[in-house]
Write an enzyme that holds these catalytic residues in place. Sequence first.
Site, mmCIF file in Angstrom:
data_model
loop_
_atom_site.group_PDB
_atom_site.id
_atom_site.type_symbol
_atom_site.label_atom_id
_atom_site.label_comp_id
_atom_site.label_asym_id
_atom_site.label_seq_id
_atom_site.Cartn_x
_atom_site.Cartn_y
_atom_site.Cartn_z
ATOM 1 N N ARG A 152 -7.904 13.921 5.658
ATOM 2 C CA ARG A 152 -8.076 12.300 5.040
ATOM 3 C C ARG A 152 -9.012 11.708 5.602
ATOM 4 O O ARG A 152 -9.493 10.185 4.936
ATOM 5 C CB ARG A 152 -6.661 11.346 6.464
ATOM 6 C CG ARG A 152 -6.357 10.366 6.068
ATOM 7 C CD ARG A 152 -5.518 9.583 4.746
ATOM 8 N NE ARG A 152 -5.264 8.678 4.781
ATOM 9 C CZ ARG A 152 -4.829 7.878 3.723
ATOM 10 N NH1 ARG A 152 -5.212 8.495 2.464
ATOM 11 N NH2 ARG A 152 -4.568 6.741 4.345
ATOM 12 N N LYS A 180 -9.801 -0.156 -3.249
ATOM 13 C CA LYS A 180 -9.393 -1.013 -1.897
ATOM 14 C C LYS A 180 -10.834 -0.696 -0.687
ATOM 15 O O LYS A 180 -11.007 0.834 -0.682
ATOM 16 C CB LYS A 180 -8.711 -0.785 -1.143
ATOM 17 C CG LYS A 180 -7.390 -1.573 -2.375
ATOM 18 C CD LYS A 180 -6.068 -1.772 -1.922
ATOM 19 C CE LYS A 180 -5.117 -0.219 -1.865
ATOM 20 N NZ LYS A 180 -4.455 -0.517 -0.730
ATOM 21 N N ASP A 237 0.611 -1.050 -0.253
ATOM 22 C CA ASP A 237 0.028 -0.256 0.541
ATOM 23 C C ASP A 237 1.173 1.185 0.005
ATOM 24 O O ASP A 237 1.995 1.227 0.110
ATOM 25 C CB ASP A 237 -0.677 -0.084 1.698
ATOM 26 C CG ASP A 237 -1.659 1.228 1.605
ATOM 27 O OD1 ASP A 237 -2.195 1.903 0.453
ATOM 28 O OD2 ASP A 237 -1.931 1.753 2.700
ATOM 29 N N ALA A 238 0.384 2.208 -0.693
ATOM 30 C CA ALA A 238 1.241 3.401 -0.820
ATOM 31 C C ALA A 238 0.985 5.075 0.016
ATOM 32 O O ALA A 238 1.988 5.014 1.332
ATOM 33 C CB ALA A 238 0.870 4.578 -2.197
ATOM 34 N N TYR A 239 -0.138 5.176 0.658
ATOM 35 C CA TYR A 239 -0.599 6.092 1.284
ATOM 36 C C TYR A 239 -1.210 5.515 2.621
ATOM 37 O O TYR A 239 -1.868 4.686 3.163
ATOM 38 C CB TYR A 239 -1.793 6.282 1.248
ATOM 39 C CG TYR A 239 -2.304 7.678 -0.176
ATOM 40 C CD1 TYR A 239 -1.429 8.590 -0.748
ATOM 41 C CD2 TYR A 239 -2.842 6.831 -1.375
ATOM 42 C CE1 TYR A 239 -1.462 8.791 -1.950
ATOM 43 C CE2 TYR A 239 -2.952 7.069 -2.814
ATOM 44 C CZ TYR A 239 -2.037 8.725 -2.517
ATOM 45 O OH TYR A 239 -1.844 9.025 -4.318
ATOM 46 N N THR A 294 1.274 3.876 4.199
ATOM 47 C CA THR A 294 1.969 2.765 4.412
ATOM 48 C C THR A 294 3.764 2.910 4.040
ATOM 49 O O THR A 294 4.847 2.938 4.778
ATOM 50 C CB THR A 294 1.867 1.017 3.930
ATOM 51 O OG1 THR A 294 0.378 0.804 4.275
ATOM 52 C CG2 THR A 294 2.543 0.081 4.039
ATOM 53 N N ASN A 305 -2.545 0.352 7.069
ATOM 54 C CA ASN A 305 -3.819 0.810 6.911
ATOM 55 C C ASN A 305 -5.348 -0.382 7.864
ATOM 56 O O ASN A 305 -5.411 -1.452 6.517
ATOM 57 C CB ASN A 305 -4.843 1.747 5.762
ATOM 58 C CG ASN A 305 -4.408 2.472 5.289
ATOM 59 O OD1 ASN A 305 -4.266 3.395 6.561
ATOM 60 N ND2 ASN A 305 -3.326 2.791 4.025
ATOM 61 N N SER A 311 0.431 -3.117 4.951
ATOM 62 C CA SER A 311 0.137 -2.087 5.077
ATOM 63 C C SER A 311 0.129 -1.817 6.225
ATOM 64 O O SER A 311 -0.711 -2.472 7.109
ATOM 65 C CB SER A 311 -1.530 -2.281 4.129
ATOM 66 O OG SER A 311 -2.542 -1.235 4.573
ATOM 67 N N PHE A 336 -8.411 -1.157 6.880
ATOM 68 C CA PHE A 336 -9.300 -1.535 6.451
ATOM 69 C C PHE A 336 -8.818 -2.209 5.133
ATOM 70 O O PHE A 336 -9.276 -3.067 4.511
ATOM 71 C CB PHE A 336 -10.498 -0.390 5.449
ATOM 72 C CG PHE A 336 -9.249 0.461 4.209
ATOM 73 C CD1 PHE A 336 -8.416 1.236 5.462
ATOM 74 C CD2 PHE A 336 -9.484 -0.050 2.907
ATOM 75 C CE1 PHE A 336 -7.607 2.127 3.972
ATOM 76 C CE2 PHE A 336 -8.749 1.066 2.517
ATOM 77 C CZ PHE A 336 -8.191 2.333 2.672
ATOM 78 N N ASP A 337 -7.028 -1.953 4.428
ATOM 79 C CA ASP A 337 -6.815 -2.553 3.618
ATOM 80 C C ASP A 337 -6.187 -4.035 3.890
ATOM 81 O O ASP A 337 -6.294 -4.599 3.392
ATOM 82 C CB ASP A 337 -5.486 -1.676 3.493
ATOM 83 C CG ASP A 337 -5.304 -1.562 2.307
ATOM 84 O OD1 ASP A 337 -5.612 -2.599 0.712
ATOM 85 O OD2 ASP A 337 -3.938 -1.685 1.926
ATOM 86 N N SER A 368 -2.577 0.875 -4.961
ATOM 87 C CA SER A 368 -2.969 2.632 -4.469
ATOM 88 C C SER A 368 -4.544 2.106 -5.201
ATOM 89 O O SER A 368 -4.220 2.051 -5.742
ATOM 90 C CB SER A 368 -1.660 2.758 -4.176
ATOM 91 O OG SER A 368 -2.299 4.420 -3.829
ATOM 92 N N ASN A 369 -4.503 3.022 -4.061
ATOM 93 C CA ASN A 369 -5.940 4.056 -4.514
ATOM 94 C C ASN A 369 -5.602 4.721 -5.776
ATOM 95 O O ASN A 369 -6.387 5.936 -6.672
ATOM 96 C CB ASN A 369 -6.649 4.333 -3.619
ATOM 97 C CG ASN A 369 -7.619 3.262 -2.719
ATOM 98 O OD1 ASN A 369 -8.033 2.363 -3.242
ATOM 99 N ND2 ASN A 369 -8.079 3.730 -1.277
#
Lengths: 252, 252
Positions: A39, A147, A8-10, A12, A173, A171, A175-176, A114-115
């Site tokens: 956010r 995602k 994951d990017a944001y 992570t 996050n 990740s 939820f992810d 990523s989203n």
Amino acid sequence: MTKAFVFDAYGTLFDVQSVADATEAAFPGHGDIITQIWRMKQLEYSWLRSLMGAYEDFWAVTRQSLAYTLGVLGLEASPALIDEIAETYNSLTPYPEAEAALAALSAYPRAILSNGSPAMLDALVGRSPLAPHIGAILSVDAAGAFKPDPRAYALVEARLGVKPADVVFVSANGFDIAGAKRFGFRVARIARVPAAAVRAEIGKAAQAGLLPPATFYKALRTQLEGLGFAPDFEVASLSELARLPGIAPAAH
Amino acid sequence: MTKAFVFDAYGTLFDVQSVADATEAAFPGHGDIITQIWRMKQLEYSWLRSLMGAYEDFWAVTRQSLAYTLGVLGLEASPALIDEIAETYNSLTPYPEAEAALAALSAYPRAILSNGSPAMLDALVGRSPLAPHIGAILSVDAAGAFKPDPRAYALVEARLGVKPADVVFVSANGFDIAGAKRFGFRVARIARVPAAAVRAEIGKAAQAGLLPPATFYKALRTQLEGLGFAPDFEVASLSELARLPGIAPAAH
């Protein structure tokens, strides 16, 4: 058997809290509350658009959630200023350990799922020192769903040819983590904010009935979710990934 | 042409903040923060479960989100205490104007479409003075997906035989307003918390960098969402629905 790492990017690899300088500069005294509500809403809007069947890309979602945030606070901003602040998402700061942690996994293909829209991710990764360590950059945009919609996670096998059970998905996050585990990946959680730290921070503030927005955000979005899909591994930072059981040493 | 009114339940006919007495009684000094995080997570979990294809009913979601909330705060609760607190969702207080407002629309079929499980809704409505004014109680459980998934809204035509364009869908929840409008209903928003009130409340608190949890909740979940699906009507309370253009007077 681990055949690839997908990140994951944001939140992570890149610190979403690094927009705080820009939000504070644009609206002095409001930086923290803008950063947190923005956010929160950015992710909410990604989920709601996927659910409603009203997908727009993450650049639209990022601007719309920022516009909501400023509106609810009664702060006025031109479309140009909204674009300028939103643009900070394309130059977020990587976490300090990210580059070395990716290098330590060089025995494996390393990708991002990523989203972010393709343009956002190209800018974000391209401007960062992580670029040489990342092979494929997969945007959920190709699936038209964010995602944790399974269509987003399905891009990994479609593009990389690696079966979910052979992927370690990384990740921070909640939820992810739940969505990736539900989908069938092996999942490593980066536990950036220890539960004890959140409890201590809230405990102090809750006595007074008042919380900094960042504390509320931490309570809502940095912890493991209670959805019944636990990660396979939990580590405190990306650096520990190379020390997970069965992981090959870096290629030289 | 209006042929039926369909109401959201939680937050529209019934006040979700009325769980506050129970959360405060169970954990003195923590009532507000429990109430707000719980409600935030309850909806998040409904969206995430729908997106992940991991539907469980709203009773499960209500307990899981409460367990998350207590966990993040470091508060210990037995499964029996979690059930006891969660049970307050089945006896929420109706908004004061709800009964008379429903009576004033007696020229029309009036139904509920709610995320609640059938058992939760039967208990909630059955124990309330609204029961005589509600015909059908539709739970999204029959669709196996929560609002704003279109499968949830499709239950209205399937069960009531009324086309979306002939329905006035009434909700105070931003995500639900957007989803219902996207689906094709005519939508009336109950604007329970005026934008100016939220701005004033946040403005004062943000100066100090500290917010009551309820203020953060209001900023995140009581306003019109920036998703591009605006309601057809906006009224301050349920009482005003009978005065919308083209609405027939109550039957006697």
